[in-house]
Design an enzyme around this catalytic site. Structure first.
Site, PDB file in Angstrom:
ATOM      1  N   HIS A 204      26.804  39.105 -14.210  1.00 33.26           N
ATOM      2  CA  HIS A 204      25.952  39.569 -15.166  1.00 33.26           C
ATOM      3  C   HIS A 204      24.543  38.157 -15.597  1.00 33.26           C
ATOM      4  O   HIS A 204      23.472  38.012 -16.579  1.00 33.26           O
ATOM      5  CB  HIS A 204      26.446  40.268 -16.151  1.00 33.26           C
ATOM      6  CG  HIS A 204      26.097  41.715 -15.644  1.00 33.26           C
ATOM      7  ND1 HIS A 204      27.457  42.118 -14.975  1.00 33.26           N
ATOM      8  CD2 HIS A 204      25.784  42.926 -15.578  1.00 33.26           C
ATOM      9  CE1 HIS A 204      27.548  43.329 -14.644  1.00 33.26           C
ATOM     10  NE2 HIS A 204      26.126  44.030 -15.259  1.00 33.26           N
ATOM     11  N   GLU A 449      26.765  54.349  -9.059  1.00 29.44           N
ATOM     12  CA  GLU A 449      27.097  52.434  -8.444  1.00 29.44           C
ATOM     13  C   GLU A 449      28.240  52.595  -8.062  1.00 29.44           C
ATOM     14  O   GLU A 449      28.475  51.294  -7.618  1.00 29.44           O
ATOM     15  CB  GLU A 449      26.775  52.105 -10.045  1.00 29.44           C
ATOM     16  CG  GLU A 449      27.714  51.836 -11.171  1.00 29.44           C
ATOM     17  CD  GLU A 449      27.289  51.105 -12.230  1.00 29.44           C
ATOM     18  OE1 GLU A 449      27.009  50.110 -11.925  1.00 29.44           O
ATOM     19  OE2 GLU A 449      28.085  52.003 -13.828  1.00 29.44           O
ATOM     20  N   ASP A 473      26.309  47.156  -8.463  1.00 28.00           N
ATOM     21  CA  ASP A 473      27.548  47.398  -8.534  1.00 28.00           C
ATOM     22  C   ASP A 473      27.518  48.720  -7.472  1.00 28.00           C
ATOM     23  O   ASP A 473      29.048  48.254  -6.390  1.00 28.00           O
ATOM     24  CB  ASP A 473      28.110  48.473  -9.922  1.00 28.00           C
ATOM     25  CG  ASP A 473      28.377  47.691 -10.604  1.00 28.00           C
ATOM     26  OD1 ASP A 473      29.013  46.403 -10.440  1.00 28.00           O
ATOM     27  OD2 ASP A 473      28.281  48.105 -11.582  1.00 28.00           O
ATOM     28  N   CYS A 520      17.751  51.178 -10.891  1.00 28.49           N
ATOM     29  CA  CYS A 520      17.527  50.303 -12.051  1.00 28.49           C
ATOM     30  C   CYS A 520      18.395  49.119 -11.592  1.00 28.49           C
ATOM     31  O   CYS A 520      18.478  48.400 -12.589  1.00 28.49           O
ATOM     32  CB  CYS A 520      18.295  50.787 -13.296  1.00 28.49           C
ATOM     33  SG  CYS A 520      19.265  50.935 -13.808  1.00 28.49           S
TER      34      CYS A 520
HETATM   35  C1  PEP Z   1      24.034  47.712 -11.012  1.00 34.59           C
HETATM   36  O1  PEP Z   1      25.198  48.110 -11.337  1.00 34.59           O
HETATM   37  O2  PEP Z   1      23.220  47.769 -10.074  1.00 34.59           O
HETATM   38  C2  PEP Z   1      23.176  47.976 -12.625  1.00 34.59           C
HETATM   39  C3  PEP Z   1      22.066  48.176 -13.518  1.00 34.59           C
HETATM   40  O3  PEP Z   1      24.236  48.041 -13.687  1.00 34.59           O
HETATM   41  P1  PEP Z   1      25.038  46.641 -14.695  1.00 34.59           P
HETATM   42  O4  PEP Z   1      24.032  45.413 -13.753  1.00 34.59           O
HETATM   43  O5  PEP Z   1      24.668  46.147 -14.971  1.00 34.59           O
HETATM   44  O6  PEP Z   1      26.731  46.545 -13.992  1.00 34.59           O
HETATM   45 MG    MG Z   2      25.959  48.256 -12.895  1.00 34.54          MG
END
Ligand code: PEP
Ligand code: MG
Length: 591
Positions: A204, A449, A473, A520
């Site tokens: 992140h 995910e 994920d 996403c």
């Molecule tokens: C993902 O896991 O692809 C996602 C969009 O969520 P995050 O990156 O916030 O875990």
């Molecule tokens: Mg995620």
């Protein structure tokens, strides 16, 4: 004299992970080198044992940190690795049963001082003894004692590091590790970019850097010993390079690069109001992921059609307490009204894993496998009061504009049904209060995910109103690669056939159930993947605003039928190297 010495300093180039593209040039700011001020308190007798315990926990955390740095140092070749290894071993020794630790415990026990003040007192006393020695080697030990002492203090206070606002403009932050919450504190008007020792490309922190448009390079093993505060540095976030004390020629080369990046941005900006349609007339929806409300402006200039993923974690970061319903409502209202009628998909909090929030307690920090533990929806369902407040705030902003509710880390339909039940209770409560609500109630969707969720997509499609594919994920859990761990970053590969099959499986399940599906994860914002995702049937992509116009350019140049045929060929492959070749080859032909 000092400047002359700097001008002559040799250029050095370090290779790390290219996690956030672009170029930044500025003075280095070594975050861990800053001065700290701590309170000095006389404790009541009954609190001494607890203070000793708190101190011991901080030391254990410091040992873990140095251990991680040492493991990373093994990846360097040659004498530097040995030197760094010795240094970190010395730090580990000091964190063991040393005079430093014994002395601090004595200050806490006998003088009843708080742990931070005890560390500062003992550290200064020992360091001073070294400072006045004749021998240069022994004098340098004083600095090491200070480094170890300050590390313990930082573990004790768990404090945010010095606010970055007071730094010189364009400062480049250098640190062992930067958390997503730390990144959220960086103002791109002040901070130029950053480099770290630890961290992976899809963590992140990297995502936050990309969304703030801050060039960043992570995973440079000998970073903190190789750079001095104030050195001039270049971050080349596209190639994963950190250049310390660049030559005049190199500087000119990068200044040119900055100019051509600005030209490219101006050309892309012209696509803002162009509809995202392929050459053969297929419409694609391009939305934005939002990490922080202040990114709304970028979403606007990128012409985002909506917010496809609002990560609400920002409301829980960098604070000791929890936001109540009203505070959450205000923060969300700003975003929903800011999007002026365009849809906003609000995800309930995804705290846990690498996204720690101290306000939620120690359970998250201490878990042995946080990524497999009490994260996201699991935490929300365990602490329903948190979820209720969040759902209430979302339902209320539903009256201000079109919103959808998205649940992270879903693995079972029962979790969705449980949330629906809680939502019904919250709706009834809000109606009793006479609060305006969305009518009808916003759709409730799930992140796909977890590999198990993708494989059971058919049954989840019965419980959920829409799917959002979280490929970050999904890749991590499918390949068992920690997305924020630089040591295995080279194995993180969304083009692995297993990941692609799970994506295909999910999209097909959504199409069968006639529910919307979007992507996403970070691949949605990488033009390299656009043709493949569209070829697999995805028509809705959500990404950081900084990537949106580049992806739009790719959509405009694509033929959907050709992309679909290429996706079919790719899905017959079993080797990720060949898959990468087939994609790059297809993309190449578009130029
Ligand atoms: C993902 O896991 O692809 C996602 C969009 O969520 P995050 O990156 O916030 O875990
Ligand atoms: Mg995620």
């Amino acid at each position: 004299m000092k400047n002359e010495a700097k001008a002559k300093a040799q250029e050095r180039i370090f290779q790390g992970l290219a996690v956030s593209p672009g170029v930044a040039i500025g003075p280095a700011h070594l975050r861990e080198a800053g001065e700290v001020s701590v309170p000095d308190i006389q404790l009541p007798k009954r609190k001494v044992a607890a203070e000793l315990e708190r101190f011991q926990q901080a030391v254990a955390q410091a040992v873990r940190q140095v251990g991680k740095l040492k493991a990373k140092a093994l990846s360097i070749h040659g004498a530097a690795a040995e030197e760094l290894g010795y240094l970190l071993d010395a730090h580990l020794q000091m964190l063991g049963s040393s005079r430093l630790i014994g002395g601090i415990e004595q200050h806490i026990r006998e003088e009843r001082r708080n742990a931070e003040a005890a560390v500062m007192a003992e550290m200064s006393a020992i360091a001073h003894e070294f400072d006045v020695m004749d021998d240069e080697y022994l004098r340098s030990r004083g600095q090491e004692v200070r480094e170890v002492g300050l590390r313990i203090v930082r573990c004790l206070t768990q404090a945010d590091f010095a606010a970055y606002d007071s730094l010189p403009k364009d400062s480049i932050i250098m640190a062992e590790e930067i958390s997503p919450a730390d990144t959220a504190l960086m103002d791109p008007a002040v901070v130029g970019g950053f480099a770290t020792v630890l961290g992976g490309a899809e963590g992140h922190t990297a995502i936050m850097a990309r969304s703030l448009g801050l060039p960043a390079v992570l995973g440079i093993a000998d970073l903190t010993t190789a750079v001095q505060n104030g050195d001039r540095v270049i971050i080349d976030g596209s190639n994963g390079l950190l250049i310390v004390n660049p030559t005049e020629q190199r500087l000119a080369e990068y200044q040119n690069r900055l100019r051509s990046l600005a030209r490219e941005q101006r050309a892309l900006a012209r696509l803002r109001d162009v509809e995202a349609v392929t050459r053969d007339g297929e419409k694609v929806s391009l939305q934005t992921n939002l990490e922080l409300p202040r990114e709304l402006e970028q979403a606007e200039s990128a012409g985002a059609e909506g917010v496809g993923l609002l990560r609400t974690e920002f409301m829980f970061m960098n604070r000791q307490d929890l936001p109540d319903e009203e505070e959450q409502f205000q923060a969300l209202a700003e975003i929903v009204t800011g999007m002026s009628g365009r849809p906003v998909t609000i995800r309930t909090m995804d705290v846990g894993g690498e996204k720690l929030a101290f306000s939620l307690g120690d359970q998250l920090i201490e878990a042995a496998n946080p990524a497999l533990g009490l994260r996201a929806i699991r935490l929300s369902l365990k602490q329903p009061k948190l979820l209720e407040a969040q759902l209430a705030a979302i339902l209320r902003v539903g009256a201000l504009g079109p919103v959808r509710i998205l649940l992270p880390m879903i693995s079972n339909p029962s979790e969705v049904y449980e949330v629906r039940k809680i939502m019904e209770v919250v709706v009834r409560r809000l109606k009793r209060r006479g609060v305006p609500l969305a009518d009808p109630i916003p759709p409730l969707g799930v992140m796909i995910e977890i590999p198990g969720a993708a494989l059971a997509a058919d049954s989840l499609a019965k419980a959920a109103d829409f799917f959002a594919l979280g490929t970050n994920d999904l890749t991590m859990y499918t390949l068992a690669i920690d997305r924020s761990e630089e040591q295995v970053a080279h194995l993180y590969n969304p083009l692995h056939p297993a990941v692609l099959r799970l994506i295909q499986f999910t999209v097909e399940a959504a199409l069968r159930a006639r529910i919307p599906v979007s992507v996403c994860g970070e691949i949605a914002g990488d033009p390299r993947f656009t043709a493949l995702l569209l070829g697999l049937g995805v028509r809705d992509l959500s990404m950081t605003s900084n990537a949106l116009l580049r992806v739009k350019k790719r959509v405009l140049g694509l033929d959907m039928q050709a992309a679909t045929r290429r996706a079919q060929v790719i899905m017959d492959q079993s080797d990720s190297g060949r898959i990468a070749m087939l994609i790059d080859d297809f993309n190449e032909a578009l130029h």
